[in-house]
Enzyme design. Structure first.
Site, PDB file in Angstrom:
ATOM      1  CD  GLU A  51      63.458 148.546  10.442  1.00 30.50           C
ATOM      2  OE1 GLU A  51      63.760 147.371  10.167  1.00 30.50           O
ATOM      3  OE2 GLU A  51      62.292 148.965  10.496  1.00 30.50           O
ATOM      4  NE  ARG A 286      71.375 135.968  13.369  1.00 31.17           N
ATOM      5  CZ  ARG A 286      70.806 137.170  13.359  1.00 31.17           C
ATOM      6  NH1 ARG A 286      70.589 137.805  12.241  1.00 31.17           N
ATOM      7  NH2 ARG A 286      70.434 137.731  14.484  1.00 31.17           N
ATOM      8  CE  LYS A 296      67.442 145.741  15.435  1.00 32.38           C
ATOM      9  NZ  LYS A 296      67.029 146.584  14.314  1.00 32.38           N
TER      10      LYS A 296
HETATM   11  P1  ATP Z   1      65.558 143.288  12.198  1.00 38.60           P
HETATM   12  O1  ATP Z   1      64.923 141.963  12.277  1.00 38.60           O
HETATM   13  O2  ATP Z   1      64.859 144.343  12.962  1.00 38.60           O
HETATM   14  O3  ATP Z   1      65.982 143.705  10.802  1.00 38.60           O
HETATM   15  P2  ATP Z   1      68.374 143.079  12.651  1.00 38.60           P
HETATM   16  O4  ATP Z   1      69.015 142.419  13.811  1.00 38.60           O
HETATM   17  O5  ATP Z   1      68.633 142.595  11.287  1.00 38.60           O
HETATM   18  O6  ATP Z   1      66.881 143.065  13.024  1.00 38.60           O
HETATM   19  P3  ATP Z   1      69.204 145.677  11.733  1.00 38.60           P
HETATM   20  O7  ATP Z   1      69.053 146.983  12.389  1.00 38.60           O
HETATM   21  O8  ATP Z   1      68.571 145.487  10.413  1.00 38.60           O
HETATM   22  O9  ATP Z   1      68.684 144.606  12.755  1.00 38.60           O
HETATM   23  O10 ATP Z   1      70.745 145.281  11.684  1.00 38.60           O
HETATM   24  C1  ATP Z   1      71.746 146.129  11.252  1.00 38.60           C
HETATM   25  C2  ATP Z   1      72.879 145.304  10.714  1.00 38.60           C
HETATM   26  O11 ATP Z   1      73.395 144.438  11.706  1.00 38.60           O
HETATM   27  C3  ATP Z   1      72.433 144.435   9.552  1.00 38.60           C
HETATM   28  O12 ATP Z   1      73.382 144.578   8.509  1.00 38.60           O
HETATM   29  C4  ATP Z   1      72.419 143.060  10.114  1.00 38.60           C
HETATM   30  O13 ATP Z   1      72.721 142.116   9.131  1.00 38.60           O
HETATM   31  C5  ATP Z   1      73.501 143.127  11.207  1.00 38.60           C
HETATM   32  N1  ATP Z   1      73.234 142.144  12.249  1.00 38.60           N
HETATM   33  C6  ATP Z   1      72.112 141.994  12.969  1.00 38.60           C
HETATM   34  N2  ATP Z   1      72.196 140.946  13.812  1.00 38.60           N
HETATM   35  C7  ATP Z   1      73.425 140.411  13.645  1.00 38.60           C
HETATM   36  C8  ATP Z   1      74.128 139.293  14.209  1.00 38.60           C
HETATM   37  N3  ATP Z   1      73.579 138.517  15.143  1.00 38.60           N
HETATM   38  N4  ATP Z   1      75.383 139.053  13.779  1.00 38.60           N
HETATM   39  C9  ATP Z   1      75.949 139.828  12.848  1.00 38.60           C
HETATM   40  N5  ATP Z   1      75.353 140.877  12.259  1.00 38.60           N
HETATM   41  C10 ATP Z   1      74.103 141.176  12.648  1.00 38.60           C
END
Ligand code: ATP
Ligand code: MG
Length: 585
Positions: A51, A286, A296
């Site tokens: 996002e 994750r 974030k």
């Molecule tokens: P938000 O809370 O804003 O959704 P987010 O960290 O999930 O934060 P996204 O932009 O939705 O951010 O993440 C993009 C992709 O990265 C998603 O598929 C998410 O699952 C993955 N992702 C985010 N944080 C991690 C992490 N710590 N480890 C592995 N994958 C991650």
């Protein structure tokens, strides 16, 4: 993985061989079964779906390496797709940095000349048609309860939800309302479109989830065209299906969303919006990294409160921060490969990441000399005007990479801690004569052996210069050098040609391994020594360092010429990582 598979589009050459994991096993089983054999499409299509509401961090890197890595290893492709359905929080700035970061990590969404860069907002028209279809087929309705009533009627884990009084609304009425929502006739929150599934489902995500809401907000790509926006849980699966994604890989918190993922795709499949085979969702754990935070929202807080100097502060676990810190894409890829992919959450120690970094930099980084905490060393018997040429290997294990040149002279800079007035046990570097014992002898690396004769002090007793004599026949690389056996070997630069430079000594941002665990205030865990700025003296050749050039400063660690603040002839260096882990004990 069979060796005859040609490389797919996620081009980066991983430095480590791909290790097996449960996702690879799933992909291989699907390849074997021909699950996704379709004309004109690869059998593996993954996507990375950020996002655009913040900067990518090391956790995202895991997801990027995983998704693009699967595409690369199974001759498929990986799409970069922006899940841009929440106009209030999203921005073009974030789109740009995300594109940049994924490219820098070494991946590409191009295949056979086609760019697979997508935006959920590109599907707004199609998504809207699907919404109308769902109403017409009895699978969605417009709800007009207040937000409070809706929340109360949703129930909770122990209580089933209660049907909305608007649930039995006729499709014609819902359709009319949806069209008027779209036309801008209502205020935010007045109505909402919901899927009609089961208000008593034990899975809260199936209790008639919202699929479209009114939001009078400007979107960074579609402008003011829309005042209703599709919800993430509705948009994501349908975008996957429209893009012919095969394996939709996400983090574990989406496990409970999978039933809705499958439900919405099944309904729209019935409606003929796409064909079999449809994507399937798989979840992995994750990344949680010690001494770092990967939220974030919290990273934004560090930036906004000025605790760090922006998103690309070298202490930040963001991709832009790590890049500026001196991390290489290869080190990050190696790390992601090494930690593997699992189905249960855990913590990875920061030392694993730093270990991958050292492993990647050691064979690559040219060596150089830097005196970070300078103290003057005067060789009293060295001819005042003499500039004696010395050489050192650019890389000790790669003689073919050649030699560095510099000169030795009467006045040098050495490290403050390479001299002690009263040496402790086991201290083999410079110390003055004690009683009738002569001062200690050390080798000035790539130069001569010297014997300490004493030191100069200022009025307060601080040592301002160390004095010594040298042995003219002891020069490194000459026959005479073999006659000198010394235990200490210290580095130095000549004061007449040393390059004065700002060096930023970075360390871990937090001193607690789990700074935000259990909802703790992570700001209390900040490491006050995470940044120290010193004026150092460097080997003269380093004046030619270009931004992003990395070196091993002998005995200190790896350093990079800062990509933002370095100017021609005057580099500023960041410490990437020390030579050894000092956090382990
Ligand atoms: P938000 O809370 O804003 O959704 P987010 O960290 O999930 O934060 P996204 O932009 O939705 O951010 O993440 C993009 C992709 O990265 C998603 O598929 C998410 O699952 C993955 N992702 C985010 N944080 C991690 C992490 N710590 N480890 C592995 N994958 C991650
Ligand atoms: Mg997310």
């Amino acid at each position: 993985m069979s060796t005859d598979i040609k490389k797919g589009n996620g081009q980066a050459a991983a430095t480590a061989p791909a290790t097996s994991n449960f996702l690879r096993a799933i992909v291989e089983a699907d390849l074997q079964a021909g699950t996704y054999e379709r004309p004109g499409l690869p059998s593996v299509i993954t996507r990375f779906p950020p996002e655009p509401n913040g900067y990518l961090h090391i956790g995202h890197a895991k997801s990027i390496c995983l998704n693009f890595g699967l595409a690369r290893d199974y001759a498929g492709r990986c799409h970069l797709r922006f899940d841009d359905t929440n106009p209030a929080k999203e921005d073009q700035e974030y789109v740009d940095t995300i594109i940049d970061s994924v490219k820098w990590l070494g991946f590409s969404w191009e295949q056979d000349g086609t760019e697979h860069l997508h935006y959920a907002s590109d599907y707004f028209d199609q998504l809207y048609s699907m919404a109308e279809y769902l109403i017409n087929s009895g699978h969605a309705y417009v709800d007009s309860q207040s937000a409070e009533d809706m929340a109360a009627n949703r129930g909770d884990f122990s209580r089933p939800g209660v049907d909305s009084p608007f649930r039995t609304r006729s499709p014609a009425e819902s359709l009319d309302l949806l069209r008027r929502m779209k036309a801008g006739q209502f205020k935010d929150g007045e109505h909402i479109l919901r899927a009609k599934i089961d208000m008593a489902s034990p899975n809260m995500n199936l209790r008639d989830p919202a699929i479209y809401r009114i939001r009078h907000a400007h979107h960074h790509r579609t402008g003011d065209t829309w005042c209703i926006y599709p919800m993430y849980d509705f948009t994501h699966p349908l975008s996957d299906a429209l893009e012919h994604i095969t394996h939709s890989v996400c983090t574990l918190e989406f496990q409970d969303h999978r039933p809705f993922y499958d439900w919405i795709i099944a309904r729209c499949l019935e409606g003929g919006f796409f064909q079999q085979p449809v994507p399937r969702q798989y979840e992995f754990a994750r990344l949680n990294l010690t001494y770092a935070i990967t939220s974030k929202r919290k990273l934004l807080q560090l930036v906004e409160e000025g605790i760090v100097d922006g998103w690309d502060d070298p202490r930040m676990p963001t991709i832009v921060g790590m890049r500026r810190r001196g991390y290489t894409p290869e080190a990050i890829q190696l790390f992601c490969e090494r930690i593997g992919v699992t189905k249960s959450d855990g913590w990875i120690d920061m030392s694993t990441l730093e270990g991958c970094l050292r492993e990647d930099l050691d064979p690559k980084a040219p060596r150089a000399t830097a005196v970070l905490r300078p103290l003057k060393l005067i060789i009293d018997n060295f001819p005042e005007q003499l500039r004696d040429a010395c050489t050192a290997p650019i890389h000790p294990h790669h003689p073919e990479r050649g030699l560095r040149q510099f000169t030795i002279s009467r006045e040098l800079w050495i490290e403050q801690d390479d001299f002690m007035q009263e040496p402790g046990k086991g201290y083999f570097r410079l110390y003055p004569p004690i009683g009738d014992k002569p001062g200690n002898k050390v080798r000035l690396r790539y130069g001569y052996v010297v014997e300490c004769t004493g030191c100069d002090r200022d009025a307060d007793g601080n040592v301002i210069a160390v004095r010594c004599n040298y042995f003219p026949d002891s020069k490194s690389g000459t026959e005479g050098s073999a006659n000198y056996k010394v235990k200490g070997n210290i580095h130095w630069v000549s004061s007449h040609d040393a390059l004065e430079a700002e060096v930023r000594l970075y360390d871990r941002l937090f001193s607690d391994p789990q700074p935000d665990a259990g909802g703790r205030d992570f700001k209390l865990a900040l490491n006050p020594s995470a940044k120290e700025v010193v004026t150092a003296y460097l080997e003269p050749g380093l004046a030619a360092a270009m931004p992003d050039d990395r070196y091993q400063f002998e005995r200190h660690g790896y350093f990079v010429a800062d990509r933002v603040d370095s100017v021609a002839g005057k580099p500023v260096f960041n410490r990437v990582v020390t030579l050894k882990d000092s956090w382990g004990k």
